[in-house]
Scaffold this motif. Structure first.
Motif, mmCIF file in Angstrom:
data_model
loop_
_atom_site.group_PDB
_atom_site.id
_atom_site.type_symbol
_atom_site.label_atom_id
_atom_site.label_comp_id
_atom_site.label_asym_id
_atom_site.label_seq_id
_atom_site.Cartn_x
_atom_site.Cartn_y
_atom_site.Cartn_z
ATOM 1 N N ARG A 293 -10.876 -6.218 -6.111
ATOM 2 C CA ARG A 293 -9.894 -5.285 -6.658
ATOM 3 C C ARG A 293 -10.562 -3.986 -7.133
ATOM 4 O O ARG A 293 -10.077 -2.880 -6.874
ATOM 5 N N GLU A 294 -11.676 -4.200 -7.802
ATOM 6 C CA GLU A 294 -12.425 -3.064 -8.348
ATOM 7 C C GLU A 294 -12.943 -2.164 -7.217
ATOM 8 O O GLU A 294 -12.883 -0.934 -7.307
ATOM 9 N N MET A 297 -10.169 -0.220 -5.788
ATOM 10 C CA MET A 297 -9.839 0.898 -6.680
ATOM 11 C C MET A 297 -10.824 2.054 -6.471
ATOM 12 O O MET A 297 -10.442 3.220 -6.431
ATOM 13 N N MET A 298 -12.105 1.702 -6.309
ATOM 14 C CA MET A 298 -13.112 2.751 -6.071
ATOM 15 C C MET A 298 -12.797 3.499 -4.778
ATOM 16 O O MET A 298 -12.931 4.726 -4.704
ATOM 17 N N LYS A 299 -12.395 2.749 -3.757
ATOM 18 C CA LYS A 299 -12.062 3.400 -2.490
ATOM 19 C C LYS A 299 -10.826 4.291 -2.649
ATOM 20 O O LYS A 299 -10.757 5.375 -2.067
ATOM 21 N N ALA A 300 -9.869 3.838 -3.447
ATOM 22 C CA ALA A 300 -8.687 4.666 -3.700
ATOM 23 C C ALA A 300 -9.085 5.981 -4.365
ATOM 24 O O ALA A 300 -8.485 7.022 -4.126
ATOM 25 N N MET A 301 -10.135 5.919 -5.181
ATOM 26 C CA MET A 301 -10.572 7.122 -5.892
ATOM 27 C C MET A 301 -11.479 8.005 -5.034
ATOM 28 O O MET A 301 -12.035 8.980 -5.519
ATOM 29 N N PRO A 389 -8.442 -0.847 0.628
ATOM 30 C CA PRO A 389 -8.032 -0.545 -0.750
ATOM 31 C C PRO A 389 -6.621 -1.050 -1.065
ATOM 32 O O PRO A 389 -6.362 -1.513 -2.176
ATOM 33 N N ILE A 390 -5.742 -0.986 -0.069
ATOM 34 C CA ILE A 390 -4.361 -1.416 -0.324
ATOM 35 C C ILE A 390 -4.319 -2.913 -0.601
ATOM 36 O O ILE A 390 -3.740 -3.358 -1.598
ATOM 37 N N ILE A 393 -6.125 -3.687 -4.036
ATOM 38 C CA ILE A 393 -5.378 -3.327 -5.244
ATOM 39 C C ILE A 393 -4.171 -4.251 -5.411
ATOM 40 O O ILE A 393 -3.798 -4.614 -6.519
ATOM 41 N N ARG A 394 -3.625 -4.650 -4.271
ATOM 42 C CA ARG A 394 -2.482 -5.564 -4.314
ATOM 43 C C ARG A 394 -2.918 -6.952 -4.794
ATOM 44 O O ARG A 394 -2.119 -7.764 -5.205
#
Lengths: 398, 228
Positions: A293-294, A297-301, A389-390, A393-394
């Motif tokens: 998950r983390e 999240m990093m990839k989303a950022m 990332p999707i 995060i999900r």
């Protein structure tokens, strides 16, 4: 915040797991370090010890020359003898600067607990012993006198002027000899020997006309092979059973023997490294799964595949690098213990054999640790880099 | 991004997934436009397509069809085929994310969490991180780790983190779902304030009360945006 700081914090997230993983690498690297330094130390010690002999060629009776050489270096009961007349053949050979003939025997007391080795020498022996100097007294003042090595003198509590009695209760009749000299410590096998004039030893031990070794020092070391050939020829002509071999050859053979055992030990080290590497891989992969998950999240950022790969790879490398350093430290701390065990296990270990520290071995160990990290970290880093990332995060998995 | 351009321009966006042998239409042709400084709420029940929309406009996923431009960069339609690296860069430079469950790194302090997005740029900005944390009212919590913060404080850290790269677009997925009413209002006030400074904010929620604060409300249901 730097890459290193974040990688360190990630590793410290589960300290017990990280330390155990690191310990696995450390054990393997410690084994590697000790193996490499053992080989180096043993060779150095052997070379030093053979150098201390002060001779370039050793002549022993027919039989296994390496067994004979080991007895000369280590002390022990001699299996067979040479005739003293062969010494004259050697002395007449060209190219020899100095030569000395030696007879040895031992008296074993208290069921093997006390082993006193006697060496019969002549006036030429000190010429080959540059390291000899006296803590007290000097050369044999009379035929029935002895010179003691430093450790044997300390062990027996004898000083110059004292009398010691040579006897074994059966073969050797009680013979008193006066201590004429005590040697300073030489860090060679001489420290543990009792020296007697050669004829005196031959008489006491009933070995008249017998020798165990003839040492030869040459004018020119580059002519070793020539002189050795000449000696072999002279031995053949006189029908003498001399076994002539240069000490450089002995060194090569002993180190080659050691190298062959090294291959087996190296195989064990490789297995340990593989186990350590698999441990690292498993730990890092588990950490990647836990941090899915983390990472998402990093990839989303904005972290790219390469960024995530780099971070996980860095964590692995830091882990194995630290394991490597710890392994070297463990090896250094355990070096004395390993030497003690080796002295107990090996038939002969050089007197000044130690497991030391060389920069080359350090770099090899660190290099292996880093390479291990690079290998072990590749798959977890690739898995982490491939996280969607999707999905992450999900709440999905890697 | 040029002046006067929309931060998000989406037309007829379609997103379909294949689940097993079943084809699921998550979005069925939505249009979204968001100008700089606009505060929009994407309102709809669970499963309506809110998160899918955020994923598409946040460049985390690509639409099946339709035209999409984010911060002046064509993402879909008119032959646009951005690489994964280009999308990473776009997110890094133009988009900030806020999640319902904060997604802070538990081993890092508030200051460190805020600076995480800078790592990918090999940069640090402790001064700016401190400034942002002060701005969200956490000047006294700089060195605290997430387990030492309340839910509201964690979300404030997440807001500060989303702002560290000075984004043009802030995407918030149910940012107040795990917060009490008072904290919820504080976070909303903060987002509204950010929009007045020029940051476009798109907030996805199922909570109707949040719609009152927005400049624009986009009601989404079954993958379609309803006329307001």
């Amino acid at each position: 915040m730097s890459w290193t700081a974040i990688a360190l914090k990630n590793l410290w997230r589960r300290p017990v797991r990280s330390v155990l993983t690191l310990a696995g690498v450390a054990v393997a690297v410690a084994m590697l370090f000790n193996l490499l330094e053992f080989q180096r130390g043993y060779e150095r010690g052997l070379r030093g010890e053979l150098g201390d002999l002060g001779a370039h060629i050793m002549i022993v009776p027919r039989g296994c020359p390496y067994e004979a050489a080991t007895i000369v270096l280590h002390g022990g009961k001699w299996p067979r003898y040479m005739e003293q007349s062969w010494y004259d053949i050697v002395k007449q050979t060209d190219g020899i600067e100095a030569t000395t003939a030696i007879i040895m025997d031992a008296i074993i007391r208290d069921g093997g607990r006390e082993n006193i080795i006697y060496m019969g020498i002549d006036d030429d022996y000190p010429k080959l012993r540059a390291s000899w100097s006296y803590a007290g007294g000097g050369w044999f003042p009379a035929d029935d006198s002895a010179i003691l090595g430093s450790s044997v003198a300390a062990r027996m509590g004898l000083e110059v002027g004292d009398t010691m009695t040579i006897e074994d209760g059966s073969r050797v009749a009680a013979t008193p000899v006066k201590i004429g000299g005590v040697l300073k410590r030489t860090s060679t096998q001489d420290d543990g020997l009792v020296f007697l004039p050669r004829e005196t030893l031959q008489r006491i031990f009933n070995l008249q006309g017998k020798l165990v070794v003839i040492l030869v020092k040459l004018h020119d070391v580059t002519k070793t092979d020539e002189v050795a050939s000449a000696l072999r020829q002279a031995s053949a002509d006189a029908d003498a059973g001399m076994n002539v071999f240069p000490l450089s050859e002995l060194l090569n053979t002993l180190t080659a023997l050691l190298s062959s055992t090294k291959v087996f030990v190296l195989a064990i080290v490789v297995v340990a490294l593989v186990i350590g590497g698999v441990g690292v891989l498993t730990t890092i992969l588990m950490a990647v799964f836990e941090r899915t998950r983390e990472i998402g999240m990093m990839k989303a950022m904005g972290a790219g595949r390469l960024d995530v790969f780099r971070l996980v790879w860095l964590e692995t490398l830091m882990s194995t690098f630290a394991g490597g350093l710890l392994g070297v430290l463990v090896a250094l701390l355990s070096g004395r213990g390993v030497v003690a065990v080796m002295r107990h296990v090996l038939p002969h270990t050089p007197a000044d054999f130690t497991i030391g520290f060389t920069a080359e071995t350090l770099w090899v160990c660190i290099g292996v640790s880093v390479a291990l990290g690079m290998l072990a970290g590749t798959y977890p880093a690739w898995r982490a880099a491939s996280i969607s990332p999707i999905e992450a995060i999900r709440g999905g998995s890697a | 991004m040029n002046d006067g351009e929309y931060v998000i321009q989406a037309r007829d966006l379609v997103k379909t997934y294949t689940v097993g042998k079943r084809r699921v239409e998550a979005l069925r042709g939505i249009d979204v436009s968001l100008a700089p400084g606009e505060f929009a709420v994407l309102l709809g029940p669970s499963g309506a397509g809110k998160t899918t929309t955020l994923n598409l406009v946040g460049c985390l996923d690509l639409p099946t069809s339709g035209d999409l431009t984010v911060a002046g960069h064509p993402i879909s339609g008119n032959g646009a085929r951005p690489t994964e690296a280009a999308l990473d860069l776009l997110r890094r430079q133009h988009i900030g994310f806020i999640f319902a469950d904060f997604n802070l790194l538990l081993t890092l302090t508030a200051m460190e969490n805020v600076q995480v997005p800078l790592i990918w740029r090999d940069a640090t900005a402790p001064g700016r991180a401190r400034q942002l944390l002060e701005r969200v009212g956490l000047a006294h919590r700089l060195t605290h780790r997430p387990d030492e913060l309340s839910g509201g404080e964690m979300q404030r850290v997440a807001v500060a983190r989303a702002l560290i790269n000075q984004p043009d677009l802030l995407l918030a997925d149910e940012p107040t779902a795990n917060l009490d009413t008072r904290t919820r209002d504080e976070i909303l006030e903060l987002l509204a304030e950010l929009s007045t400074e020029g940051v476009a904010v798109l907030l996805a929620t199922h909570d109707h009360e949040l719609a009152d604060r927005a400049d624009t409300v986009l009601r989404i249901e079954d993958g379609v945006i309803a006329d307001d």
